[in-house]
Structure formats: C-alpha cells, structure tokens
Design a protein around this motif. Structure first.
Motif, PDB file in Angstrom:
ATOM      1  N   PRO A 139      24.226  11.068 -38.323  1.00  0.00           N
ATOM      2  CA  PRO A 139      23.804  11.464 -37.052  1.00  0.00           C
ATOM      3  C   PRO A 139      22.238  10.857 -36.784  1.00  0.00           C
ATOM      4  CG  PRO A 139      23.722  13.160 -38.810  1.00  0.00           C
ATOM      5  CD  PRO A 139      24.489  11.982 -39.397  1.00  0.00           C
ATOM      6  N   GLU A 140      21.892  10.578 -35.513  1.00  0.00           N
ATOM      7  CA  GLU A 140      20.640  10.360 -35.521  1.00  0.00           C
ATOM      8  C   GLU A 140      19.549  11.348 -35.653  1.00  0.00           C
ATOM      9  OE1 GLU A 140      20.079   8.246 -31.554  1.00  0.00           O
ATOM     10  OE2 GLU A 140      21.815   7.334 -31.802  1.00  0.00           O
ATOM     11  N   GLU A 141      19.741  12.539 -35.217  1.00  0.00           N
ATOM     12  CA  GLU A 141      19.050  13.598 -35.632  1.00  0.00           C
ATOM     13  C   GLU A 141      19.413  14.713 -36.226  1.00  0.00           C
ATOM     14  OE1 GLU A 141      18.262  14.937 -31.617  1.00  0.00           O
ATOM     15  OE2 GLU A 141      16.908  13.261 -31.095  1.00  0.00           O
ATOM     16  N   ARG A 142      18.512  15.174 -37.372  1.00  0.00           N
ATOM     17  CA  ARG A 142      19.027  16.495 -38.285  1.00  0.00           C
ATOM     18  C   ARG A 142      17.765  16.962 -38.676  1.00  0.00           C
ATOM     19  NH1 ARG A 142      23.301  15.556 -42.924  1.00  0.00           N
ATOM     20  NH2 ARG A 142      24.172  17.257 -42.118  1.00  0.00           N
ATOM     21  N   PHE A 143      17.825  18.347 -38.712  1.00  0.00           N
ATOM     22  CA  PHE A 143      16.880  19.333 -39.344  1.00  0.00           C
ATOM     23  C   PHE A 143      17.238  20.441 -39.680  1.00  0.00           C
ATOM     24  CE2 PHE A 143      16.608  20.332 -34.748  1.00  0.00           C
ATOM     25  CZ  PHE A 143      16.345  21.522 -34.693  1.00  0.00           C
ATOM     26  N   ALA A 144      16.372  21.103 -40.340  1.00  0.00           N
ATOM     27  CA  ALA A 144      16.507  22.489 -41.072  1.00  0.00           C
ATOM     28  C   ALA A 144      15.337  23.331 -40.907  1.00  0.00           C
ATOM     29  CB  ALA A 144      17.005  22.337 -42.391  1.00  0.00           C
ATOM     30  N   VAL A 145      15.340  24.506 -40.797  1.00  0.00           N
ATOM     31  CA  VAL A 145      14.061  25.310 -40.669  1.00  0.00           C
ATOM     32  C   VAL A 145      14.545  26.729 -41.526  1.00  0.00           C
ATOM     33  CG1 VAL A 145      12.597  26.937 -39.209  1.00  0.00           C
ATOM     34  CG2 VAL A 145      13.589  24.649 -38.303  1.00  0.00           C
ATOM     35  N   TRP A 146      13.787  27.046 -42.335  1.00  0.00           N
ATOM     36  CA  TRP A 146      14.158  27.835 -43.373  1.00  0.00           C
ATOM     37  C   TRP A 146      12.823  29.042 -43.612  1.00  0.00           C
ATOM     38  CZ3 TRP A 146      17.980  30.266 -46.331  1.00  0.00           C
ATOM     39  CH2 TRP A 146      19.285  29.400 -46.136  1.00  0.00           C
ATOM     40  N   ASN A 147      12.934  29.916 -43.645  1.00  0.00           N
ATOM     41  CA  ASN A 147      11.979  30.935 -43.869  1.00  0.00           C
ATOM     42  C   ASN A 147      12.246  31.861 -45.048  1.00  0.00           C
ATOM     43  OD1 ASN A 147       9.224  32.079 -43.981  1.00  0.00           O
ATOM     44  ND2 ASN A 147       9.429  32.838 -41.897  1.00  0.00           N
ATOM     45  N   LYS A 148      11.523  32.475 -45.858  1.00  0.00           N
ATOM     46  CA  LYS A 148      11.836  33.483 -46.966  1.00  0.00           C
ATOM     47  C   LYS A 148      10.552  34.556 -47.114  1.00  0.00           C
ATOM     48  CE  LYS A 148      11.742  33.302 -51.829  1.00  0.00           C
ATOM     49  NZ  LYS A 148      11.589  32.164 -53.225  1.00  0.00           N
ATOM     50  N   TYR A 149      11.189  35.806 -47.183  1.00  0.00           N
ATOM     51  CA  TYR A 149      10.449  36.892 -47.370  1.00  0.00           C
ATOM     52  C   TYR A 149      10.589  37.504 -48.809  1.00  0.00           C
ATOM     53  CZ  TYR A 149       8.131  41.305 -46.800  1.00  0.00           C
ATOM     54  OH  TYR A 149       7.210  42.406 -47.018  1.00  0.00           O
ATOM     55  N   GLU A 150       9.481  37.535 -49.398  1.00  0.00           N
ATOM     56  CA  GLU A 150       9.559  37.906 -50.724  1.00  0.00           C
ATOM     57  C   GLU A 150       8.767  39.286 -50.898  1.00  0.00           C
ATOM     58  OE1 GLU A 150       9.326  36.722 -55.469  1.00  0.00           O
ATOM     59  OE2 GLU A 150       8.863  35.388 -53.705  1.00  0.00           O
ATOM     60  N   PHE A 151       9.244  40.340 -51.494  1.00  0.00           N
ATOM     61  CA  PHE A 151       8.735  41.560 -51.693  1.00  0.00           C
ATOM     62  C   PHE A 151       7.923  41.501 -52.958  1.00  0.00           C
ATOM     63  CE2 PHE A 151      12.602  42.625 -49.551  1.00  0.00           C
ATOM     64  CZ  PHE A 151      12.126  43.408 -48.599  1.00  0.00           C
ATOM     65  N   THR A 152       6.457  41.791 -52.841  1.00  0.00           N
ATOM     66  CA  THR A 152       5.598  41.539 -53.921  1.00  0.00           C
ATOM     67  C   THR A 152       5.190  43.043 -54.478  1.00  0.00           C
ATOM     68  OG1 THR A 152       3.898  41.571 -52.427  1.00  0.00           O
ATOM     69  CG2 THR A 152       4.730  39.568 -52.824  1.00  0.00           C
ATOM     70  N   GLN A 153       5.445  44.053 -53.995  1.00  0.00           N
ATOM     71  CA  GLN A 153       5.140  45.618 -54.325  1.00  0.00           C
ATOM     72  C   GLN A 153       6.134  46.458 -54.505  1.00  0.00           C
ATOM     73  OE1 GLN A 153       1.548  46.888 -52.728  1.00  0.00           O
ATOM     74  NE2 GLN A 153       1.059  44.833 -52.144  1.00  0.00           N
ATOM     75  N   GLY A 154       6.206  47.359 -55.057  1.00  0.00           N
ATOM     76  CA  GLY A 154       7.082  48.500 -55.220  1.00  0.00           C
ATOM     77  C   GLY A 154       8.420  48.228 -55.981  1.00  0.00           C
TER      78      GLY A 154
ATOM     79  N   LEU B 156      11.098  46.952 -54.899  1.00  0.00           N
ATOM     80  CA  LEU B 156      11.944  45.894 -54.616  1.00  0.00           C
ATOM     81  C   LEU B 156      11.057  44.562 -54.984  1.00  0.00           C
ATOM     82  CD1 LEU B 156      13.269  46.548 -50.973  1.00  0.00           C
ATOM     83  CD2 LEU B 156      14.608  46.541 -53.243  1.00  0.00           C
ATOM     84  N   ARG B 157      10.054  44.748 -55.890  1.00  0.00           N
ATOM     85  CA  ARG B 157       9.313  43.785 -56.106  1.00  0.00           C
ATOM     86  C   ARG B 157      10.109  42.726 -57.054  1.00  0.00           C
ATOM     87  NH1 ARG B 157       4.075  43.651 -60.257  1.00  0.00           N
ATOM     88  NH2 ARG B 157       3.605  41.380 -59.958  1.00  0.00           N
ATOM     89  N   GLY B 158      10.040  41.336 -56.294  1.00  0.00           N
ATOM     90  CA  GLY B 158      10.818  40.119 -56.985  1.00  0.00           C
ATOM     91  C   GLY B 158      11.973  39.935 -56.091  1.00  0.00           C
ATOM     92  N   ALA B 159      12.365  40.806 -55.183  1.00  0.00           N
ATOM     93  CA  ALA B 159      13.472  40.484 -54.448  1.00  0.00           C
ATOM     94  C   ALA B 159      13.080  39.991 -53.102  1.00  0.00           C
ATOM     95  CB  ALA B 159      14.217  41.906 -53.957  1.00  0.00           C
ATOM     96  N   PHE B 160      14.018  38.911 -52.686  1.00  0.00           N
ATOM     97  CA  PHE B 160      13.685  38.208 -51.203  1.00  0.00           C
ATOM     98  C   PHE B 160      15.094  38.163 -50.493  1.00  0.00           C
ATOM     99  CE2 PHE B 160      15.250  35.132 -54.459  1.00  0.00           C
ATOM    100  CZ  PHE B 160      15.795  34.115 -53.747  1.00  0.00           C
ATOM    101  N   ILE B 161      14.695  37.943 -49.177  1.00  0.00           N
ATOM    102  CA  ILE B 161      15.763  37.592 -48.233  1.00  0.00           C
ATOM    103  C   ILE B 161      15.175  36.154 -47.472  1.00  0.00           C
ATOM    104  CG2 ILE B 161      16.513  39.842 -47.921  1.00  0.00           C
ATOM    105  CD1 ILE B 161      14.690  40.099 -45.308  1.00  0.00           C
ATOM    106  N   ALA B 162      16.215  35.527 -47.142  1.00  0.00           N
ATOM    107  CA  ALA B 162      15.785  34.186 -46.462  1.00  0.00           C
ATOM    108  C   ALA B 162      17.046  33.720 -45.348  1.00  0.00           C
ATOM    109  CB  ALA B 162      15.786  33.086 -47.693  1.00  0.00           C
TER     110      ALA B 162
END
Length: 83
Positions: A1-16, A18-24
């Motif tokens: 393909p001539e064009e290809r891209f990906a956009v990702w984001n991740k949210y990580e719990f740092t307190q409480g 759920l600390r260490g858990a993440f969703i992306a």
C-alpha cells in the motif's frame, strides 16, 4: 500500500487497587493497493480499510524483573478485508 498508519494510546493506572493495570486502543489504516496475480494483465484491486484494536494488561515485577501481561484483541469490530 502507498499509505499506512497506526494511532495508539494507552492509559495506565498509577494509584489505588488497579495500580499497574492498563487499557489501550488503536486504529490501523491501510490505503488501497493493487495485487498482481502474475497470470496476466489484470490486477486485483484491494480497497482501503481501517481496523480498530484494543488491549488490556497488567505490569508488575516477578523475580526483580518487570513483566507485562497483555491481552490483545485485533479487529474488534470484525471488519472484512483482503490481506
């Protein structure tokens, strides 16, 4: 393909609790392309497509080393496309 891209984001719990858990989540786009069959002048034209992916995970330490457990779910909306 001539064009290809990906956009990702991740949210990580740092307190409480759920600390260490993440969703992306992310979006992967691939533009239209021609696929040559090698059998003649006619090419197969594949259309462009976009796929949504997601991940859940947990980061912790085992034996003094950081490890990550992750569950990836590819193409969560079950889009049909040619690969």
């Amino acid at each position: 393909p001539e064009e290809r891209f990906a956009v990702w984001n991740k949210y990580e719990f740092t307190q409480g609790r759920l600390r260490g858990a993440f969703i992306a989540g992310g979006y992967n786009y691939t533009s239209a392309r021609s696929i040559s069959s090698g059998l003649g002048p006619a090419d197969i034209r594949d259309g462009s497509y976009g796929l949504w992916d997601a991940a859940l995970g947990y980061t912790t330490k085992l034996g003094g080393r950081e490890v990550e457990f992750r569950l990836n779910v590819k193409n969560i909306f079950d889009e049909e496309y040619i690969m």
